[in-house]
Write an enzyme that holds these catalytic residues in place. Structure first.
Site, PDB file in Angstrom:
ATOM      1  N   SER A 143       8.211 -19.254 -69.681  1.00 11.66           N
ATOM      2  CA  SER A 143       8.234 -20.717 -69.813  1.00 11.66           C
ATOM      3  C   SER A 143       6.877 -21.156 -70.344  1.00 11.66           C
ATOM      4  O   SER A 143       5.888 -20.422 -70.208  1.00 11.66           O
ATOM      5  CB  SER A 143       8.458 -21.348 -68.429  1.00 11.66           C
ATOM      6  OG  SER A 143       8.261 -22.760 -68.466  1.00 11.66           O
ATOM      7  N   TYR A 156       7.077 -22.223 -59.238  1.00 15.47           N
ATOM      8  CA  TYR A 156       7.671 -21.894 -60.542  1.00 15.47           C
ATOM      9  C   TYR A 156       6.578 -21.420 -61.502  1.00 15.47           C
ATOM     10  O   TYR A 156       6.745 -20.418 -62.199  1.00 15.47           O
ATOM     11  CB  TYR A 156       8.380 -23.136 -61.083  1.00 15.47           C
ATOM     12  CG  TYR A 156       9.163 -22.942 -62.362  1.00 15.47           C
ATOM     13  CD1 TYR A 156      10.467 -22.448 -62.330  1.00 15.47           C
ATOM     14  CD2 TYR A 156       8.616 -23.278 -63.600  1.00 15.47           C
ATOM     15  CE1 TYR A 156      11.195 -22.286 -63.505  1.00 15.47           C
ATOM     16  CE2 TYR A 156       9.334 -23.126 -64.768  1.00 15.47           C
ATOM     17  CZ  TYR A 156      10.625 -22.627 -64.719  1.00 15.47           C
ATOM     18  OH  TYR A 156      11.345 -22.475 -65.887  1.00 15.47           O
TER      19      TYR A 156
HETATM   20  N1  NAD Z   1      15.598 -25.561 -69.517  1.00 17.49           N
HETATM   21  C1  NAD Z   1      14.292 -25.553 -69.657  1.00 17.49           C
HETATM   22  O1  NAD Z   1      13.672 -26.567 -69.995  1.00 17.49           O
HETATM   23  C2  NAD Z   1      13.511 -24.283 -69.440  1.00 17.49           C
HETATM   24  C3  NAD Z   1      12.181 -24.237 -69.867  1.00 17.49           C
HETATM   25  C4  NAD Z   1      11.444 -23.073 -69.691  1.00 17.49           C
HETATM   26  C5  NAD Z   1      12.042 -21.973 -69.107  1.00 17.49           C
HETATM   27  N2  NAD Z   1      13.342 -22.053 -68.678  1.00 17.49           N
HETATM   28  C6  NAD Z   1      13.913 -20.851 -68.077  1.00 17.49           C
HETATM   29  O2  NAD Z   1      15.050 -20.493 -68.830  1.00 17.49           O
HETATM   30  C7  NAD Z   1      15.953 -19.767 -67.992  1.00 17.49           C
HETATM   31  C8  NAD Z   1      17.335 -20.353 -68.112  1.00 17.49           C
HETATM   32  O3  NAD Z   1      17.278 -21.685 -67.614  1.00 17.49           O
HETATM   33  P1  NAD Z   1      18.333 -22.826 -67.974  1.00 17.49           P
HETATM   34  O4  NAD Z   1      17.568 -24.008 -68.349  1.00 17.49           O
HETATM   35  O5  NAD Z   1      19.388 -22.298 -68.862  1.00 17.49           O
HETATM   36  O6  NAD Z   1      18.871 -23.115 -66.499  1.00 17.49           O
HETATM   37  P2  NAD Z   1      20.346 -23.127 -65.908  1.00 17.49           P
HETATM   38  O7  NAD Z   1      20.185 -23.595 -64.500  1.00 17.49           O
HETATM   39  O8  NAD Z   1      21.269 -23.825 -66.800  1.00 17.49           O
HETATM   40  O9  NAD Z   1      20.707 -21.561 -65.915  1.00 17.49           O
HETATM   41  C9  NAD Z   1      20.116 -20.649 -65.025  1.00 17.49           C
HETATM   42  C10 NAD Z   1      21.189 -19.645 -64.620  1.00 17.49           C
HETATM   43  O10 NAD Z   1      20.587 -18.666 -63.741  1.00 17.49           O
HETATM   44  C11 NAD Z   1      21.556 -18.364 -62.758  1.00 17.49           C
HETATM   45  N3  NAD Z   1      20.979 -17.833 -61.534  1.00 17.49           N
HETATM   46  C12 NAD Z   1      20.207 -18.491 -60.636  1.00 17.49           C
HETATM   47  N4  NAD Z   1      19.977 -17.702 -59.574  1.00 17.49           N
HETATM   48  C13 NAD Z   1      20.585 -16.512 -59.812  1.00 17.49           C
HETATM   49  C14 NAD Z   1      20.722 -15.307 -59.081  1.00 17.49           C
HETATM   50  N5  NAD Z   1      20.214 -15.164 -57.848  1.00 17.49           N
HETATM   51  N6  NAD Z   1      21.426 -14.296 -59.635  1.00 17.49           N
HETATM   52  C15 NAD Z   1      22.002 -14.435 -60.854  1.00 17.49           C
HETATM   53  N7  NAD Z   1      21.932 -15.561 -61.587  1.00 17.49           N
HETATM   54  C16 NAD Z   1      21.233 -16.598 -61.055  1.00 17.49           C
HETATM   55  C17 NAD Z   1      22.245 -19.703 -62.477  1.00 17.49           C
HETATM   56  O11 NAD Z   1      23.513 -19.528 -61.846  1.00 17.49           O
HETATM   57  C18 NAD Z   1      22.341 -20.306 -63.865  1.00 17.49           C
HETATM   58  O12 NAD Z   1      23.574 -20.015 -64.497  1.00 17.49           O
HETATM   59  C19 NAD Z   1      15.354 -19.807 -66.586  1.00 17.49           C
HETATM   60  O13 NAD Z   1      14.629 -18.613 -66.344  1.00 17.49           O
HETATM   61  C20 NAD Z   1      14.409 -20.991 -66.663  1.00 17.49           C
HETATM   62  O14 NAD Z   1      13.371 -20.892 -65.721  1.00 17.49           O
HETATM   63  C21 NAD Z   1      14.086 -23.164 -68.840  1.00 17.49           C
END
Ligand code: NAD
Length: 254
Positions: A143, A156
């Site tokens: 991130s 985080y």
């Molecule tokens: N959306 C953003 O702005 C952003 C920015 C930087 C980084 N990220 C990172 O990107 C990645 C994806 O995030 P996103 O925005 O698509 O979020 P999201 O919440 O839409 O997707 C995250 C997924 O991870 C799954 N998950 C959570 N705990 C779990 C577990 N114990 N076992 C298996 N699966 C599990 C959830 O069920 C979900 O489907 C994450 O690592 C997040 O930290 C997101």
């Protein structure tokens, strides 16, 4: 010909915004996918969406808090496709939006367990399968908050800073043996995670301010993260290892 033609690739967090969108992009580039998530209903739907678009994907449920589940996910992939060429370790949980002194140890532990320790365990089991098959490529989702801080996100930020160190060290461990390990650093991307966070009325102004910190003055689309992942997993990135690629509309550049 696609950049990932025939490659067997695992995507974790595939039921979520970035994972599901990346799955579509990876499949369009020719990958054969195993999609995984703890949310089975949405994960099955993501795999069906890939198949509906003409791609190849099966869903395997796994809670990444469990090392056994991670080992089984890798084993099933090898059983299904005969090899493991790539992995997008992307599952994650968001911050609690609390100052550090209000954060409980359980809340801290959950973020570290899923956002950092699970990435370590995924790499550990994936690398063993890849070394047996002649090499591979791994991309971890860190991130922008793996390089800078944000109020209300100490757990985080700590986990995502850890993912960057882990990525660099794993790249050093395996680069000479044919497994590349890199990280994408998304800026704020329009996904269910961000809908949950920005839905809090107290945080609406914060998100408007954060939007302007992206020099492109917008949030990302999940497929834009997927496009970078395709490249990092492909042979076009054959000399890229231990790298952190910001896909963040300029968040870290100003
Ligand atoms: N959306 C953003 O702005 C952003 C920015 C930087 C980084 N990220 C990172 O990107 C990645 C994806 O995030 P996103 O925005 O698509 O979020 P999201 O919440 O839409 O997707 C995250 C997924 O991870 C799954 N998950 C959570 N705990 C779990 C577990 N114990 N076992 C298996 N699966 C599990 C959830 O069920 C979900 O489907 C994450 O690592 C997040 O930290 C997101």
């Amino acid at each position: 010909m696609g950049a990932l033609d025939g490659k067997a690739i695992i995507v974790t967090g595939a039921a979520g915004g970035i994972g599901a969108a990346a799955a579509l992009v990876l499949a369009a580039a020719g990958a054969r996918l195993v999609l995984s998530d703890v949310n089975a209903a949405s994960g099955e739907a993501a795999a069906q969406a890939v198949r509906d678009a003409g791609g190849e994907a099966v869903f395997v449920a796994a809670d990444l808090a469990s090392e056994e589940a991670i080992a089984a996910l890798v084993a099933k992939t090898v059983q299904m496709y005969g090899r493991l060429d790539g992995a997008f370790n992307n599952a994650g949980v968001e911050q609690r939006n609390k100052p550090l002194d209000e954060l409980t140890l359980d809340e801290w532990d959950l973020a570290i367990r899923i956002d950092l320790t699970a990435v370590f365990l995924c790499i550990k089991h994936q690398v063993k399968a890849m070394l047996g098959g002649g090499g591979g490529a791994i991309v971890n989702t860190a991130s922008s908050l793996g390089q800078v801080g944000l109020a209300g996100a100490s757990e985080y930020c700590a986990a995502k800073h850890g993912v960057i160190g882990l990525t660099r060290a794993a790249g050093a461990d395996y680069g000479a043996r044919g497994v590349r390990v890199n990280a994408v650093l998304p800026g704020i991307t329009a996904t269910p995670m961000i809908e949950r966070l920005s839905g809090d009325p107290q945080l609406a102004a914060t998100f408007e301010r954060l939007k302007l910190r992206h020099s492109m003055h917008r949030f990302g689309q999940p497929s834009e993260i997927g496009d970078a992942v395709v490249w990092l997993l492909s042979d076009q990135a054959s000399f890229v290892n231990g790298a952190t690629i910001a896909v963040d509309g300029g968040y870290l550049s100003i």
